[in-house]
Design a protein around this motif. Sequence first.
Motif, mmCIF file in Angstrom:
data_model
loop_
_atom_site.group_PDB
_atom_site.id
_atom_site.type_symbol
_atom_site.label_atom_id
_atom_site.label_comp_id
_atom_site.label_asym_id
_atom_site.label_seq_id
_atom_site.Cartn_x
_atom_site.Cartn_y
_atom_site.Cartn_z
ATOM 1 N N UNK A 522 -5.011 14.245 -6.326
ATOM 2 C CA UNK A 522 -5.822 15.469 -6.529
ATOM 3 C C UNK A 522 -5.624 16.438 -5.368
ATOM 4 N N UNK A 523 -5.718 17.739 -5.687
ATOM 5 C CA UNK A 523 -5.561 18.769 -4.666
ATOM 6 C C UNK A 523 -6.938 19.235 -4.184
ATOM 7 N N UNK A 524 -7.092 19.328 -2.872
ATOM 8 C CA UNK A 524 -8.339 19.811 -2.270
ATOM 9 C C UNK A 524 -7.989 20.844 -1.210
ATOM 10 N N UNK A 525 -8.973 21.716 -0.905
ATOM 11 C CA UNK A 525 -8.734 22.829 0.017
ATOM 12 C C UNK A 525 -8.844 22.424 1.474
ATOM 13 N N UNK A 526 -9.333 21.258 1.766
ATOM 14 C CA UNK A 526 -9.458 20.839 3.156
ATOM 15 C C UNK A 526 -9.019 19.388 3.278
ATOM 16 N N UNK A 527 -9.065 18.874 4.501
ATOM 17 C CA UNK A 527 -8.615 17.515 4.758
ATOM 18 C C UNK A 527 -9.768 16.520 4.817
ATOM 19 N N UNK A 528 -10.911 16.878 4.224
ATOM 20 C CA UNK A 528 -12.005 15.904 4.163
ATOM 21 C C UNK A 528 -11.743 14.845 3.110
ATOM 22 N N UNK A 529 -10.797 15.112 2.189
ATOM 23 C CA UNK A 529 -10.409 14.140 1.170
ATOM 24 C C UNK A 529 -8.999 13.642 1.497
ATOM 25 N N UNK A 530 -8.802 12.345 1.428
ATOM 26 C CA UNK A 530 -7.467 11.813 1.682
ATOM 27 C C UNK A 530 -7.294 10.473 0.979
ATOM 28 N N UNK A 531 -6.013 10.102 0.828
ATOM 29 C CA UNK A 531 -5.667 8.789 0.283
ATOM 30 C C UNK A 531 -5.300 7.902 1.481
ATOM 31 N N UNK A 532 -6.158 6.912 1.772
ATOM 32 C CA UNK A 532 -5.938 6.024 2.915
ATOM 33 C C UNK A 532 -5.022 4.873 2.485
ATOM 34 N N UNK A 533 -3.793 4.833 3.082
ATOM 35 C CA UNK A 533 -2.839 3.783 2.771
ATOM 36 C C UNK A 533 -3.081 2.571 3.657
ATOM 37 N N UNK A 534 -2.974 1.385 3.083
ATOM 38 C CA UNK A 534 -3.185 0.137 3.805
ATOM 39 C C UNK A 534 -1.994 -0.802 3.549
ATOM 40 N N UNK A 535 -1.582 -1.518 4.597
ATOM 41 C CA UNK A 535 -0.412 -2.388 4.525
ATOM 42 C C UNK A 535 -0.799 -3.847 4.672
ATOM 43 N N UNK A 536 0.061 -4.724 4.132
ATOM 44 C CA UNK A 536 -0.151 -6.163 4.191
ATOM 45 C C UNK A 536 1.208 -6.815 4.442
ATOM 46 N N UNK A 537 1.268 -7.669 5.492
ATOM 47 C CA UNK A 537 2.559 -8.271 5.832
ATOM 48 C C UNK A 537 2.577 -9.783 5.607
ATOM 49 N N UNK A 538 1.709 -10.268 4.762
ATOM 50 C CA UNK A 538 1.748 -11.674 4.394
ATOM 51 C C UNK A 538 0.797 -12.552 5.167
ATOM 52 N N UNK A 539 0.010 -11.994 6.079
ATOM 53 C CA UNK A 539 -0.890 -12.839 6.874
ATOM 54 C C UNK A 539 -2.339 -12.728 6.402
ATOM 55 N N UNK A 560 8.630 -5.607 7.332
ATOM 56 C CA UNK A 560 7.817 -6.800 7.153
ATOM 57 C C UNK A 560 6.637 -6.612 6.223
ATOM 58 N N UNK A 561 6.449 -5.435 5.629
ATOM 59 C CA UNK A 561 5.306 -5.186 4.753
ATOM 60 C C UNK A 561 5.563 -5.831 3.398
ATOM 61 N N UNK A 562 4.592 -6.604 2.944
ATOM 62 C CA UNK A 562 4.714 -7.303 1.675
ATOM 63 C C UNK A 562 4.120 -6.485 0.538
ATOM 64 N N UNK A 563 2.920 -5.922 0.783
ATOM 65 C CA UNK A 563 2.238 -5.161 -0.255
ATOM 66 C C UNK A 563 1.640 -3.898 0.356
ATOM 67 N N UNK A 564 1.394 -2.903 -0.515
ATOM 68 C CA UNK A 564 0.743 -1.648 -0.124
ATOM 69 C C UNK A 564 -0.395 -1.392 -1.103
ATOM 70 N N UNK A 565 -1.532 -0.985 -0.550
ATOM 71 C CA UNK A 565 -2.647 -0.572 -1.397
ATOM 72 C C UNK A 565 -3.265 0.691 -0.801
ATOM 73 N N UNK A 566 -4.147 1.324 -1.555
ATOM 74 C CA UNK A 566 -4.765 2.572 -1.077
ATOM 75 C C UNK A 566 -6.196 2.663 -1.579
#
Length: 772
Positions: A522-539, A560-566
């Motif tokens: 989605x498009x927003x006019x400011x940076x108060x909204x964001x998609x936070x990316x999170x990584x997982x390396x198998x541990x 070394x990243x196994x999975x990505x979620x947001x």
Amino acid sequence: MCSKFGPPEEPTLTGNINDMTEGVAERLECEALNGFPTGDLRWYINDQEITEKDVFNTPNTYGRFDITSNITFNPTKDHNGIRLKCDVLHETLQSGEERSVVQIINVKYSPRDVFINQSPPNPVVENTLVTLRCTADANPVPDHFIWLKGEVEVGNNANVLKFPNINRNDEGQYKCKATNGIGSEGVSPVVMVTVHFVEFRSPENVILTKSIGDPVQEGERLELSCTSGGKPSPNTFYWFQDDMPLPNTNSSQLLLESINKEQAGIYKCEAENGVLENVQSNEVDVIVYYSPEITTEKTIDSIDEGKDASLECIGIGHPEPTLKWYTSEGIPINSGGKISIIETTLGSGQINGTLKMSLLNIRQVSRDDYGVYVCNASNGIGYDVHRINLTGLAKPFPPNDVRIVTGESETTALTVRWTSGHNGGVNQWFIIKYYKDEENEEELYSGTVKETSDVDYKYQINGLTSGIAYYIRVISGNMIGNNTSQESPRARGITLPVSPQELGVTMEYVQKAQTLSVGNLPEYSDESHCLQLQLHNGDKIWYNWMCVFENQDELNVPDGVVEVQATYCVESVCGDASKAKKIVPGDSPSNQTGLIIGSSVAGATLVLVIVALSVYLLRTSKTKTGGNTGKGSLELTSSNGANVGVSNPGITTGDAPLYAQVNKDQKKTVPLYAQVNKDQKKNVPVYAQVNKDQKKNDEDAYDDVENYKNQTNAREQGKKNESDGRTVSPEGLIYQTVEHIKSHPKDAPPIQTEESTDYAELNFKLMKDVKK
């Protein structure tokens, strides 16, 4: 939208009500503003309705009506001191509710009922004191008197005509005229003074004198003396105060040791020698100055909020007292705004002093007006005070500590909590309203909570939009009224955003290329909204990587990243996570075999590294919420100095790379500790192994210890090492937090358990301090 139906404001009176003159017509006006619909005003004189009036309902700029009524009032002396009242008649007034204004009418009128009082009455004895006193009914009190014998003027100004030693030539007809500057003078009926006389009589020349002059201050000593001639000399004396005989007084002297205000008055004496009639002396005025006294008895006045209050203070003193009002803190109160102070003289005399009344009127009492009011009476001799406590039912105070319960936020609901203020003396309620944190948003009603015995209250607002900031306002009210929105506190909260999947966001992670694509953001006019990316390396640990604000074609993902979620976030409020689609290209069997063989050879050639139990940062009760209280920090680096600790302190080793990781998710509640296998030390660095026999019933409850071959793996491992270290208690059961220090004390023992348990040793000489 608020309804415009409602009664008008409290009415007001205008006109010359406090300074009327008898026979002079006055035009009086009563006005009540801002009512809807139209209404009526009624006039009363001492509860007797005045029917001849004009009433107008005039529309105002607010879409309501201003009610105005006029009367022509012809005052007479009988109207002086009575109540003039104007009442509002309106269909929106509740049963028993009254809106009115009352004022006391003051009418000036010329003297009438003029009379002469003679003392003593006829017949009078020659050579005695005779007094004629002129009285009149007038407002103000007459200030000029003229005495006539027949048609000849014999005295003026004073209302008393005295004959200290009346003789037979003074006999005749007397009358007095009284004026006060209002209208014509008043003339008394004729009084005939009759004088009896004899050629010889005893006693004679009875004279009364005072030891000190006027005035006498209360508490002083005063002596009155009565002297008389005659033959034989008088042997009995009688004393009179205001023509009333005083008991047990037969001496020629009257002694008042500590005079008080009750002993003020007109004194005379009477001498007796047994020959003919007794003879009276001249009159002497005894004026006593005394400290004021407030005679008001009322100490509590209960007036509900919105009604008018009138606090009364009556005081007497000599000389005339001054009445003033103060707050309980000693701050003077004067007329102005909603407060008016009216002072009236109820009685005044040269001998007995002045009686005054002060009325403190408060229009439309509010809760801020409640409290103690102090009336002070002073006259230079002394003072007196009287306190009146104004109480009543009022609107409640606004709620306190209005806040959002963040842990209970949902995608379509927010929970607000508050504590109640004073309820104004009657059960209150709480109205919950809300609106979006945007311009020109209308405030919406959500619900009402009734007062209970609790102090803390909680309410959930449902039906909201996800990922939106709202203001929630809590308005308190009771039967007297509600607080305004401006008076009521508010709290700001954000509903949980929905997951990226529900938003339609697409994410694809190509593991081999280590790239991530993001679409439909989605498009927003400011940076108060964001998609936070999170990584997982198998541990089993997810950690935040970065926030993106727009679609991404290819983001380079760390090794070394196994999975990505947001998770989608609004001002750090994040919703449920959605995993990225993972794309793993298929490899041929030969390639897979080569990969396995290559990995085996590489694994055989790895140099053994020491895995030791690291000492991590001190985690106090405050650091559990994310705080860092360490005075210094150590970073985990490889043998060649590369930094592998991203944000938390680790361990720096020397020639041999040392990387220990504690998997916090696997600790759970089962105590564990690492034990050094000294038999395997030999010529290679000591490494730690997990004593799995002590895992008890939890297969995951042990420390994962891993060796890493190269610097790259070490760097990624450092990113995961984002928690404080733990040590074993002397019992080998309880984890303790170890404080980070910049240097280990010389000859100090390393971290250890009890003596029977092997311990892991750290090489403190290889550690180095790193300041952030």
